[in-house]
Design an enzyme around this catalytic site. Structure first.
Site, short mmCIF file in Angstrom:
data_model
loop_
_atom_site.label_atom_id
_atom_site.label_comp_id
_atom_site.label_asym_id
_atom_site.label_seq_id
_atom_site.Cartn_x
_atom_site.Cartn_y
_atom_site.Cartn_z
CB SER A 1 -0.79 -0.04 1.28
OG SER A 1 -0.14 0.31 2.31
CE LYS A 2 -2.22 7.04 -2.05
NZ LYS A 2 -1.52 7.41 -3.22
NE ARG A 3 0.51 0.37 5.98
CZ ARG A 3 1.00 -0.68 6.17
NH1 ARG A 3 2.16 -0.87 6.97
NH2 ARG A 3 0.47 -1.67 5.59
#
Ligand code: GLU
Length: 421
Positions: free
Chosen positions: A201-203
Site C-alpha cells: 500500500s501507499k505506506r
C-alpha cells in the site's frame, strides 16, 4: 494454437503495481509467442468505474510501453451479449430468478482449478451458494461477464492476481453451464507484499505506476523490476533487456510465494539504468520530467549522483535558477571566518583568465593555503553560495558549468546576506 491472453483491469482506481505486473506478464506471454493481448476494461461496477480511471490506466500502460493488440473493450458495451447468455441459462434451468435477481444453480460435487502456478486446487461446491449472475435490474455481474468474455474472446490463458483464485470455481461453473468445452489455462500470480510482509500500500512508498512515474523512475527500470516480482530466470540474473524478458519469461518459473516490492531495490536498479543512458537521452528524460530545457551540462555533472529523475532538481536546480538557502546549512557553514574566506575565494575566481574546472580548483586551493584551513572550510561557503545547500555535484565543475558571472553574482548575494545578518 496461438496464445490469446487478456489484461482485464477494473477502472476503480489507478494502475497498482500488482496490476502492472499482471499486465506485464500477459504482455510477455503474448510477445514471446506471436500471440495476442486483449485489453478488456471490466467496468461492471458502474459506481466505482470512471472514464478518468480508464484514461489513467491506459496512460500507465503506455508509459510502461505495454501495448495491446485488441481493445480496449469495455465490458459494459457487451451487456447485451451477457444478457443473452443469462436468458439462455434461465431457459435451460441452469439459473433462476430470485426476487428479480438471477442466480446460477451450483451443482453438487467439487470444482477443481488446474493452475499452472498453484497446482491443483479443489473447492467443495457445498461451500458455494447459488450466486447472483445478474442484478434485479438485469445488469450482468462480474463472474458471468468474465466467463462469457473469456469464451467469446477465445482467451487461452487467464493470468491474473491470486486474489481471483476464489472466483475461479464460480467462473468455471458458469463456463460449464454455458456449455463451453475448452477451458482456458489458469495462472494465479502470487500476492505482493511490502518489505514488512504486509499487503502493498501507499505506506510502502509508491503503490501505483503513476506514483512511480512521479517519483522519477524510468519505465524500463520499473518494467525490469516488476518482472522480478514473482518470476526469476535463474538465481543470479537481475538485469534483463525487454528482448531478454520476452524470450525468457515463462509461467512455469513464476513462484507461488508472495513477492516483495522493495522500493529501495527499485531505486538502486533505477540508478543503474539511469547511468547507462547516454548524455543526450538522459538530458531528454530529465528535461521532460522537470519541464525545463537547456539542462545538458547540469545533467552531465549530476548523473553519477542521481538515482531517480526527481533527484535532479533538488541537487542541480541551482544551475537553472538561484535556490533559497538551506538555513541549517547556512548556520553550519557561515561562521568562524567563512565570510572572509568566501570574499577571498570570490576575488580569486574573479581574476581567473579561464573559468574552467582546473584553474578554478587551483585558485580555490590557493585560498586554502593562504588561510591555513581545511579545504572544506573554503569549498563549503562557495558551495552554499552557488547552490543554497552543502550538497551539490563537484564544486569545481559546478562553478565552471554555472559560469563566472552567475557564480560571482551568487557569491555577492551571499556576502551581502551575511553582512546584513
Ligand atoms: N477485473 C479484475 C481486476 O481488476 C481482473 C479479473 C480477471 O483478470 O479475470 O482485478
Amino acid at each position: 494454437m496461438s496464445i490469446r491472453v487478456r489484461f482485464a483491469p477494473s477502472p476503480t482506481g489507478a494502475l497498482h503495481i500488482g496490476g502492472a505486473r499482471t499486465a506485464l506478464y500477459n504482455w510477455l506471454l503474448a510477445r514471446g509467442s506471436d500471440g495476442t493481448l486483449v485489453l478488456r476494461i471490466e467496468d461492471t461496477d458502474r459506481e466505482r468505474s470512471t472514464p478518468e480511471n480508464v484514461e489513467q490506466i491506459l496512460d500507465a500502460l503506455r508509459w510502461l510501453e505495454l501495448d495491446w493488440d485488441e481493445g480496449p473493450i469495455s465490458q459494459s458495451d457487451r451487456a447485451d451479449r451477457h444478457r443473452e447468455e443469462i436468458a439462455r441459462l434461465v431457459a435451460e434451468d441452469k439459473a433462476y430468478l430470485d426476487d428479480g435477481a438471477v442466480r446460477l444453480r451450483v451443482p453438487e460435487g467439487q470444482t477443481t482449478v488446474e493452475d499452472v502456478i498453484r497446482g491443483t486446487v479443489t473447492f467443495e461446491n457445498e461451500t458455494i451458494d447459488d450466486f447472483v449472475i445478474a442484478r434485479s435490474d438485469g445488469s450482468p455481474l462480474y463472474n458471468l461477464a468474465v466467463a462469457v468474455d473469456d469464451r467469446d474472446m477465445e482467451i487461452t490463458h487467464v493470468v491474473r492476481g491470486d486474489d481471483h483464485l476464489s472466483n475461479t470455481p464460480r467462473q468455471l461453473m458458469v463456463i460449464e453451464a454455458l456449455g463451453i468445452d475448452r477451458l482456458p489455462i489458469y495462472a494465479h500470480l502470487p500476492l505482493m507484499h511490502g518489505p514488512d510482509g504486509k499487503k502493498l500500500s501507499k505506506r510502502h512508498g509508491a503503490a501505483s505506476v503513476q506514483e512511480l512515474r512521479e517519483a522519477g523512475y524510468l519505465p524500463e527500470a520499473v518494467r525490469n523490476y516488476i518482472a522480478l516480482l514473482g518470476w526469476g530466470y535463474d538465481a543470479e540474473s537481475t538485469f534483463f533487456t525487454t528482448e531478454e524478458l520476452i524470450e525468457r519469461f515463462s509461467l512455469e518459473r513464476v513462484s507461488r510465494s508472495p513477492a516483495v516490492f522493495d522500493e529501495q531495490k527499485l531505486r538502486w536498479m533505477n540508478g543503474r539504468y539511469l547511468r547507462e543512458l547516454d548524455g543526450a537521452e538522459l538530458t531528454r528524460r530529465v528535461e521532460s520530467f522537470t519541464g525545463r530545457t537547456g539542462l545538458g551540462p547540469a545533467v552531465e555533472i549530476s548523473r553519477e549522483k542521481m538515482q531517480t529523475l526527481s533527484e535532479f532538481w533538488p541537487m542541480a536546480g541551482f544551475f537553472v535558477e538561484a535556490q533559497p538557502y538551506d538555513e541549517r546549512a547556512w548556520a553550519k557553514v557561515m561562521k568562524d571566518g567563512a565570510v572572509e574566506r568566501l570574499g577571498l575565494a570570490r576575488a580569486a575566481l574573479a581574476e581567473l583568465a579561464s573559468f574552467e574546472p582546473e584553474p578554478i580548483e587551483a585558485a580555490l586551493r590557493a585560498v586554502v593555503e593562504q588561510t591555513e584551513v581545511k579545504p572544506r572550510k573554503v569549498f563549503q561557503p562557495v558551495r552554499l553560495a552557488i547552490s543554497g545547500t552543502t550538497i551539490s555535484p563537484g564544486i569545481f565543475e559546478s562553478l565552471a558549468v554555472l559560469g563566472r558571472d552567475t557564480a560571482l553574482e551568487r557569491i555577492d548575494a551571499t556576502l551581502a546576506r551575511a553582512k546584513d545578518s
